[in-house]
Write a protein that holds these residues in place. Structure first.
Motif, PDB file in Angstrom:
ATOM      1  N   ALA A 155      -4.538  -5.184  -8.242  1.00 17.86           N
ATOM      2  CA  ALA A 155      -5.427  -5.301  -9.397  1.00 17.86           C
ATOM      3  C   ALA A 155      -5.049  -4.295 -10.476  1.00 17.86           C
ATOM      4  O   ALA A 155      -4.625  -3.175 -10.180  1.00 17.86           O
ATOM      5  CB  ALA A 155      -6.879  -5.087  -8.968  1.00 17.86           C
ATOM      6  N   ASN A 156      -5.223  -4.721 -11.719  1.00 15.14           N
ATOM      7  CA  ASN A 156      -4.979  -3.856 -12.865  1.00 15.14           C
ATOM      8  C   ASN A 156      -6.300  -3.181 -13.232  1.00 15.14           C
ATOM      9  O   ASN A 156      -7.156  -3.775 -13.892  1.00 15.14           O
ATOM     10  CB  ASN A 156      -4.444  -4.701 -14.036  1.00 15.14           C
ATOM     11  CG  ASN A 156      -4.027  -3.858 -15.223  1.00 15.14           C
ATOM     12  OD1 ASN A 156      -4.426  -2.722 -15.369  1.00 15.14           O
ATOM     13  ND2 ASN A 156      -3.212  -4.445 -16.090  1.00 15.14           N
ATOM     14  N   VAL A 157      -6.456  -1.935 -12.779  1.00 16.25           N
ATOM     15  CA  VAL A 157      -7.729  -1.227 -12.928  1.00 16.25           C
ATOM     16  C   VAL A 157      -7.551  -0.041 -13.878  1.00 16.25           C
ATOM     17  O   VAL A 157      -6.645   0.778 -13.678  1.00 16.25           O
ATOM     18  CB  VAL A 157      -8.228  -0.709 -11.560  1.00 16.25           C
ATOM     19  CG1 VAL A 157      -9.544   0.057 -11.717  1.00 16.25           C
ATOM     20  CG2 VAL A 157      -8.397  -1.871 -10.581  1.00 16.25           C
ATOM     21  N   PRO A 158      -8.387   0.069 -14.919  1.00 18.44           N
ATOM     22  CA  PRO A 158      -8.318   1.256 -15.783  1.00 18.44           C
ATOM     23  C   PRO A 158      -8.471   2.525 -14.950  1.00 18.44           C
ATOM     24  O   PRO A 158      -9.287   2.578 -14.020  1.00 18.44           O
ATOM     25  CB  PRO A 158      -9.505   1.065 -16.729  1.00 18.44           C
ATOM     26  CG  PRO A 158      -9.737  -0.418 -16.747  1.00 18.44           C
ATOM     27  CD  PRO A 158      -9.404  -0.888 -15.371  1.00 18.44           C
ATOM     28  N   ASN A 159      -7.688   3.536 -15.259  1.00 16.37           N
ATOM     29  CA  ASN A 159      -7.673   4.756 -14.456  1.00 16.37           C
ATOM     30  C   ASN A 159      -9.051   5.361 -14.279  1.00 16.37           C
ATOM     31  O   ASN A 159      -9.384   5.872 -13.200  1.00 16.37           O
ATOM     32  CB  ASN A 159      -6.731   5.792 -15.085  1.00 16.37           C
ATOM     33  CG  ASN A 159      -5.271   5.409 -14.931  1.00 16.37           C
ATOM     34  OD1 ASN A 159      -4.913   4.675 -14.015  1.00 16.37           O
ATOM     35  ND2 ASN A 159      -4.428   5.897 -15.828  1.00 16.37           N
ATOM     36  N   GLU A 160      -9.876   5.299 -15.316  1.00 22.69           N
ATOM     37  CA  GLU A 160     -11.199   5.929 -15.228  1.00 22.69           C
ATOM     38  C   GLU A 160     -12.155   5.165 -14.312  1.00 22.69           C
ATOM     39  O   GLU A 160     -13.221   5.669 -13.958  1.00 22.69           O
ATOM     40  CB  GLU A 160     -11.822   6.063 -16.627  1.00 22.69           C
ATOM     41  CG  GLU A 160     -12.149   4.747 -17.338  1.00 22.69           C
ATOM     42  CD  GLU A 160     -10.972   4.153 -18.112  1.00 22.69           C
ATOM     43  OE1 GLU A 160     -11.223   3.248 -18.922  1.00 22.69           O
ATOM     44  OE2 GLU A 160      -9.830   4.628 -17.902  1.00 22.69           O
ATOM     45  N   LEU A 161     -11.777   3.945 -13.901  1.00 23.26           N
ATOM     46  CA  LEU A 161     -12.640   3.136 -13.031  1.00 23.26           C
ATOM     47  C   LEU A 161     -12.151   3.058 -11.595  1.00 23.26           C
ATOM     48  O   LEU A 161     -12.797   2.420 -10.756  1.00 23.26           O
ATOM     49  CB  LEU A 161     -12.757   1.706 -13.591  1.00 23.26           C
ATOM     50  CG  LEU A 161     -13.482   1.528 -14.921  1.00 23.26           C
ATOM     51  CD1 LEU A 161     -13.457   0.049 -15.331  1.00 23.26           C
ATOM     52  CD2 LEU A 161     -14.913   2.023 -14.825  1.00 23.26           C
ATOM     53  N   ILE A 162     -11.012   3.696 -11.308  1.00 27.23           N
ATOM     54  CA  ILE A 162     -10.399   3.531  -9.989  1.00 27.23           C
ATOM     55  C   ILE A 162     -11.352   3.902  -8.861  1.00 27.23           C
ATOM     56  O   ILE A 162     -11.524   3.142  -7.895  1.00 27.23           O
ATOM     57  CB  ILE A 162      -9.088   4.346  -9.882  1.00 27.23           C
ATOM     58  CG1 ILE A 162      -7.988   3.667 -10.698  1.00 27.23           C
ATOM     59  CG2 ILE A 162      -8.650   4.478  -8.416  1.00 27.23           C
ATOM     60  CD1 ILE A 162      -6.671   4.421 -10.724  1.00 27.23           C
ATOM     61  N   ASN A 173      -2.207  -1.277 -10.198  1.00 26.55           N
ATOM     62  CA  ASN A 173      -2.251   0.079  -9.640  1.00 26.55           C
ATOM     63  C   ASN A 173      -3.143   0.206  -8.406  1.00 26.55           C
ATOM     64  O   ASN A 173      -2.964   1.117  -7.597  1.00 26.55           O
ATOM     65  CB  ASN A 173      -2.704   1.085 -10.701  1.00 26.55           C
ATOM     66  CG  ASN A 173      -4.035   0.716 -11.332  1.00 26.55           C
ATOM     67  OD1 ASN A 173      -4.496  -0.423 -11.218  1.00 26.55           O
ATOM     68  ND2 ASN A 173      -4.657   1.661 -12.011  1.00 26.55           N
ATOM     69  N   VAL A 174      -4.119  -0.677  -8.217  1.00 26.68           N
ATOM     70  CA  VAL A 174      -5.002  -0.631  -7.055  1.00 26.68           C
ATOM     71  C   VAL A 174      -4.681  -1.808  -6.145  1.00 26.68           C
ATOM     72  O   VAL A 174      -4.661  -2.955  -6.587  1.00 26.68           O
ATOM     73  CB  VAL A 174      -6.485  -0.663  -7.468  1.00 26.68           C
ATOM     74  CG1 VAL A 174      -7.388  -0.809  -6.251  1.00 26.68           C
ATOM     75  CG2 VAL A 174      -6.843   0.612  -8.233  1.00 26.68           C
TER      76      VAL A 174
END
Length: 206
Positions: free
Chosen positions: A73-80, A105-106
């Protein structure tokens, strides 16, 4: 939690030599020249402190009629962290990690009754965070890597095997589903297999 020599020796026995006997913790205690109550108490401490997740058996997911997929999944870093917590709330998720990848990234592994159900489940979870960019890589073959940590030499010992594509269904065994559920995580007690054996209609002494 500090792992002294005695506790390390206990962890080695739990990983490599766990006995399938009426009183497994007593048998471990004898090998360690310790008291059964000490082994049970320390094992409970290891579970409570998150050093051990559980003691039990795994059932091949195919025998339960499930499909498995690796999700990227393409997850914004601040939401990981927040997304990881939501993903991990699914009991079918077995791995969840961050990977250095140009797009996704996830990553996590999950299971469902069909690929359609699996994709829908993942989509529903990720959409709560406005995430729609993910990929589902359905498992074609399953490679089981048995990872055990050598707390003496510091080298992780692994044995790899390819799991069969066709396995008997749980229903074909004639055993109730509760039998397999209980095997997944046995009780940390003197005779943990008694009730499990009853579910199979056998005597643990036999």
């Amino acid at each position: 939690m500090e792992l002294n020599g005695k506790v390390r020796a206990l962890l080695m026995e739990l990983q490599y030599n766990f006995p399938i006997t009426k009183r497994p913790f007593l048998d471990i205690a004898k090998r360690l020249d310790e008291d059964e109550d000490w082994v049970i108490s320390e094992t409970r401490n290891l579970v409570n402190n998150g050093v051990i997740k559980r003691i039990g058996a795994l059932v091949n997911y195919r025998s339960r009629g499930l499909v498995s997929a690796l999700i990227g999944a393409n997850v914004p870093n601040e939401l990981i962290d927040e997304v990881a917590r939501a993903v991990n709330s699914d009991p079918q998720v077995s791995h969840n990690f961050v990977r250095d990848h140009p797009r996704y990234n996830v990553w996590f592994v999950t299971k469902a009754r069909s690929k359609e159900e699996l994709v829908a489940k993942v989509s529903n979870t990720l959409s709560r965070f406005g995430i729609g960019d993910f990929v589902a890589l359905t498992a074609l073959r399953t490679y089981k890597i048995d990872v055990k940590f050598d707390l003496v030499s510091g080298v992780s010992r692994t044995k790899a095997a390819i799991l069969p594509l066709n396995v008997p269904s749980i229903e074909s065994t004639g055993l109730p589903m509760e039998f397999f559920r209980r095997l997944r995580s046995i009780g940390i007690e003197k005779e943990p297999f008694n009730e499990i054996a009853n579910l199979a209609g056998v005597d643990v002494d036999g």
